[in-house]
Design an enzyme around this catalytic site. Structure first.
Site, PDB file in Angstrom:
ATOM      1  N   LYS A  14      21.717  14.217  -9.122  1.00  0.00           N
ATOM      2  CA  LYS A  14      21.315  12.916  -9.659  1.00  0.00           C
ATOM      3  C   LYS A  14      21.745  12.733 -11.112  1.00  0.00           C
ATOM      4  O   LYS A  14      22.275  11.692 -11.483  1.00  0.00           O
ATOM      5  CB  LYS A  14      19.792  12.728  -9.576  1.00  0.00           C
ATOM      6  CG  LYS A  14      19.225  12.798  -8.176  1.00  0.00           C
ATOM      7  CD  LYS A  14      17.712  12.554  -8.171  1.00  0.00           C
ATOM      8  CE  LYS A  14      16.909  13.587  -8.932  1.00  0.00           C
ATOM      9  NZ  LYS A  14      16.807  14.910  -8.277  1.00  0.00           N
ATOM     10  N   ARG A  89       8.859   9.290  -8.319  1.00  0.00           N
ATOM     11  CA  ARG A  89       8.775  10.509  -7.522  1.00  0.00           C
ATOM     12  C   ARG A  89       7.515  10.549  -6.669  1.00  0.00           C
ATOM     13  O   ARG A  89       7.302  11.524  -5.954  1.00  0.00           O
ATOM     14  CB  ARG A  89       8.733  11.710  -8.467  1.00  0.00           C
ATOM     15  CG  ARG A  89       9.996  12.570  -8.475  1.00  0.00           C
ATOM     16  CD  ARG A  89       9.783  13.613  -9.571  1.00  0.00           C
ATOM     17  NE  ARG A  89      10.576  14.776  -9.429  1.00  0.00           N
ATOM     18  CZ  ARG A  89      11.710  14.993 -10.116  1.00  0.00           C
ATOM     19  NH1 ARG A  89      12.193  14.082 -10.925  1.00  0.00           N
ATOM     20  NH2 ARG A  89      12.349  16.122  -9.966  1.00  0.00           N
ATOM     21  N   ARG A 128      22.716  26.911 -11.838  1.00  0.00           N
ATOM     22  CA  ARG A 128      22.436  26.147 -13.057  1.00  0.00           C
ATOM     23  C   ARG A 128      21.504  26.947 -13.967  1.00  0.00           C
ATOM     24  O   ARG A 128      21.681  26.947 -15.184  1.00  0.00           O
ATOM     25  CB  ARG A 128      21.801  24.801 -12.686  1.00  0.00           C
ATOM     26  CG  ARG A 128      21.554  23.892 -13.883  1.00  0.00           C
ATOM     27  CD  ARG A 128      21.165  22.486 -13.473  1.00  0.00           C
ATOM     28  NE  ARG A 128      19.771  22.389 -13.044  1.00  0.00           N
ATOM     29  CZ  ARG A 128      19.200  21.284 -12.564  1.00  0.00           C
ATOM     30  NH1 ARG A 128      19.916  20.181 -12.441  1.00  0.00           N
ATOM     31  NH2 ARG A 128      17.947  21.278 -12.202  1.00  0.00           N
ATOM     32  N   ARG A 134      16.962  26.804 -18.106  1.00  0.00           N
ATOM     33  CA  ARG A 134      15.772  26.079 -17.638  1.00  0.00           C
ATOM     34  C   ARG A 134      14.871  27.030 -16.856  1.00  0.00           C
ATOM     35  O   ARG A 134      15.287  27.619 -15.862  1.00  0.00           O
ATOM     36  CB  ARG A 134      16.194  24.912 -16.734  1.00  0.00           C
ATOM     37  CG  ARG A 134      16.374  23.613 -17.479  1.00  0.00           C
ATOM     38  CD  ARG A 134      16.820  22.503 -16.555  1.00  0.00           C
ATOM     39  NE  ARG A 134      15.829  22.134 -15.548  1.00  0.00           N
ATOM     40  CZ  ARG A 134      15.910  21.032 -14.814  1.00  0.00           C
ATOM     41  NH1 ARG A 134      16.924  20.204 -14.988  1.00  0.00           N
ATOM     42  NH2 ARG A 134      14.995  20.762 -13.917  1.00  0.00           N
ATOM     43  N   ARG A 146       9.640  23.326  -5.694  1.00  0.00           N
ATOM     44  CA  ARG A 146      10.091  21.966  -6.065  1.00  0.00           C
ATOM     45  C   ARG A 146      10.652  21.233  -4.854  1.00  0.00           C
ATOM     46  O   ARG A 146      10.438  20.023  -4.695  1.00  0.00           O
ATOM     47  CB  ARG A 146      11.144  22.047  -7.173  1.00  0.00           C
ATOM     48  CG  ARG A 146      10.505  22.323  -8.539  1.00  0.00           C
ATOM     49  CD  ARG A 146      11.460  22.998  -9.481  1.00  0.00           C
ATOM     50  NE  ARG A 146      12.606  22.178  -9.820  1.00  0.00           N
ATOM     51  CZ  ARG A 146      13.760  22.669 -10.262  1.00  0.00           C
ATOM     52  NH1 ARG A 146      13.915  23.975 -10.406  1.00  0.00           N
ATOM     53  NH2 ARG A 146      14.746  21.859 -10.563  1.00  0.00           N
TER      54      ARG A 146
HETATM   55  P1  ADP Z   1      15.015  18.310 -10.801  1.00  0.00           P
HETATM   56  O1  ADP Z   1      15.345  16.990 -10.170  1.00  0.00           O
HETATM   57  O2  ADP Z   1      16.165  19.262 -10.873  1.00  0.00           O
HETATM   58  O3  ADP Z   1      13.745  18.943 -10.258  1.00  0.00           O
HETATM   59  P2  ADP Z   1      14.210  16.975 -13.266  1.00  0.00           P
HETATM   60  O4  ADP Z   1      14.927  17.264 -14.509  1.00  0.00           O
HETATM   61  O5  ADP Z   1      14.340  15.628 -12.667  1.00  0.00           O
HETATM   62  O6  ADP Z   1      14.694  18.122 -12.301  1.00  0.00           O
HETATM   63  O7  ADP Z   1      12.647  17.258 -13.446  1.00  0.00           O
HETATM   64  C1  ADP Z   1      12.174  18.484 -13.962  1.00  0.00           C
HETATM   65  C2  ADP Z   1      10.645  18.530 -13.846  1.00  0.00           C
HETATM   66  O8  ADP Z   1      10.056  17.469 -14.634  1.00  0.00           O
HETATM   67  C3  ADP Z   1      10.072  18.320 -12.443  1.00  0.00           C
HETATM   68  O9  ADP Z   1      10.030  19.507 -11.676  1.00  0.00           O
HETATM   69  C4  ADP Z   1       8.666  17.779 -12.764  1.00  0.00           C
HETATM   70  O10 ADP Z   1       7.808  18.819 -13.143  1.00  0.00           O
HETATM   71  C5  ADP Z   1       8.904  16.920 -13.997  1.00  0.00           C
HETATM   72  N1  ADP Z   1       9.181  15.507 -13.631  1.00  0.00           N
HETATM   73  C6  ADP Z   1      10.371  14.851 -13.783  1.00  0.00           C
HETATM   74  N2  ADP Z   1      10.257  13.581 -13.359  1.00  0.00           N
HETATM   75  C7  ADP Z   1       8.984  13.437 -12.902  1.00  0.00           C
HETATM   76  C8  ADP Z   1       8.237  12.374 -12.321  1.00  0.00           C
HETATM   77  N3  ADP Z   1       8.796  11.167 -12.086  1.00  0.00           N
HETATM   78  N4  ADP Z   1       6.943  12.587 -11.988  1.00  0.00           N
HETATM   79  C9  ADP Z   1       6.357  13.762 -12.208  1.00  0.00           C
HETATM   80  N5  ADP Z   1       6.987  14.826 -12.742  1.00  0.00           N
HETATM   81  C10 ADP Z   1       8.290  14.673 -13.095  1.00  0.00           C
END
Ligand code: ADP
Length: 192
Positions: A14, A89, A128, A134, A146
Site C-alpha cells: 500500500k 481499518r 522489510r 521496524r 497483524r
Molecule cells: P502495515 O500495513 O504494514 O501493518 P502500517 O504502517 O499501516 O503497517 O501500520 C503499522 C501499525 O500502526 C499497525 O499495525 C497498527 O498498530 C497501527 N495503525 C496504523 N493504521 C491504523 C489504523 N487505521 N487503526 C488502528 N491502528 C493503526
C-alpha cells in the site's frame, strides 16, 4: 475532489503504491502507520500511547486514530483529494470517514484492495524488517498477528464499500510497475 482508499493486508504494498498514485493524481497521501511512527519517534503522548499497540501488532484504538486522521484532513482544505493508506481499518473508522467526508461534500471515490497470499506477506515483511528496523516487522509471531487482525477487523471494511459499489480487488503480486498499471486502469475507469 478524488478520495481513494488503498486497502489490503500488511505487506501488500500500500505504502509504495500510494506514494506513486499520490504523485500521478496529485493527491495528498495520508498514511496512519507513518503518522504513528512519526509520533513514536518524537516521543509525543500520542506516540507513547500508540507504541504499546503497534509493537504488539494490535490496532491503535479508534478514538485515537480517528481524531488524528480527522485533524490531518482538516489541516489540508486546499488539496485536490486524498489517498488514504492504512485507514480505515475498522468499521467505526469507515463510518467516521464517511461522515466527515460527507460534511465536506466529497465522498470516498473508490477503495482498491491489493490481494497477496499470506505466505508472501510474511516473507515480504520479514525482509522489510531486516532493513527498516521496524519492531513490528522483526518477529514472525507479530506479523502473523497483524495478518489475523486484518482478517478479523479490517476485512469487513471492504464489504462496507462494496455495498456502495465502490470497492475493487486487484492482484497485488507482480512488479511495482505492473501493480501500478493495474491500479491506474481501475482508477481511470472510475474517474471517467
Ligand atoms: P502495515 O500495513 O504494514 O501493518 P502500517 O504502517 O499501516 O503497517 O501500520 C503499522 C501499525 O500502526 C499497525 O499495525 C497498527 O498498530 C497501527 N495503525 C496504523 N493504521 C491504523 C489504523 N487505521 N487503526 C488502528 N491502528 C493503526
Amino acid at each position: 475532489m478524488v478520495n481513494l482508499i488503498l486497502f489490503g493486508p500488511p505487506g501488500s504494498g500500500k505504502g509504495t503504491q500510494a506514494e506513486k498514485l499520490a504523485a500521478q493524481y496529485e493527491l495528498l497521501h495520508i498514511s496512519t502507520g507513518d503518522m504513528f511512527r512519526y509520533e513514536i519517534k518524537h516521543g509525543t503522548p500520542l506516540g507513547l500511547e500508540a507504541k504499546s499497540y503497534t509493537d504488539r501488532g494490535e490496532l491503535v484504538p479508534d478514538s485515537v486514530t480517528i481524531g488524528m486522521l480527522q485533524s490531518r484532513v482538516d489541516a489540508n482544505p486546499q488539496v485536490k483529494g486524498f489517498i488514504f493508506d492504512g485507514f480505515p481499518r475498522t468499521i467505526p473508522q469507515s463510518e467516521a470517514l464517511d461522515t466527515f467526508l460527507s460534511g465536506r461534500k466529497t465522498p470516498v471515490t473508490a477503495l482498491l484492495m491489493l490481494e497477496v497470499p499470506d505466505e508472501e506477506l510474511v516473507t515480504r515483511l520479514l525482509g522489510r524488517g531486516q532493513v527498516s528496523g521496524r519492531a513490528d516487522d522483526a518477529d514472525e509471531n507479530i506479523i502473523r498477528n497483524r495478518i489475523q487482525v486484518y482478517k478479523n477487523e479490517t476485512n469487513p471494511v471492504f464489504d462496507h464499500y462494496a455495498a456502495q459499489g465502490k470497492a475493487f480487488r486487484l492482484d497485488g503480486v507482480g512488479s511495482i510497475e505492473d501493480i501500478l498499471d493495474r491500479l491506474c486502469e481501475v482508477i481511470d475507469d472510475v474517474l471517467e
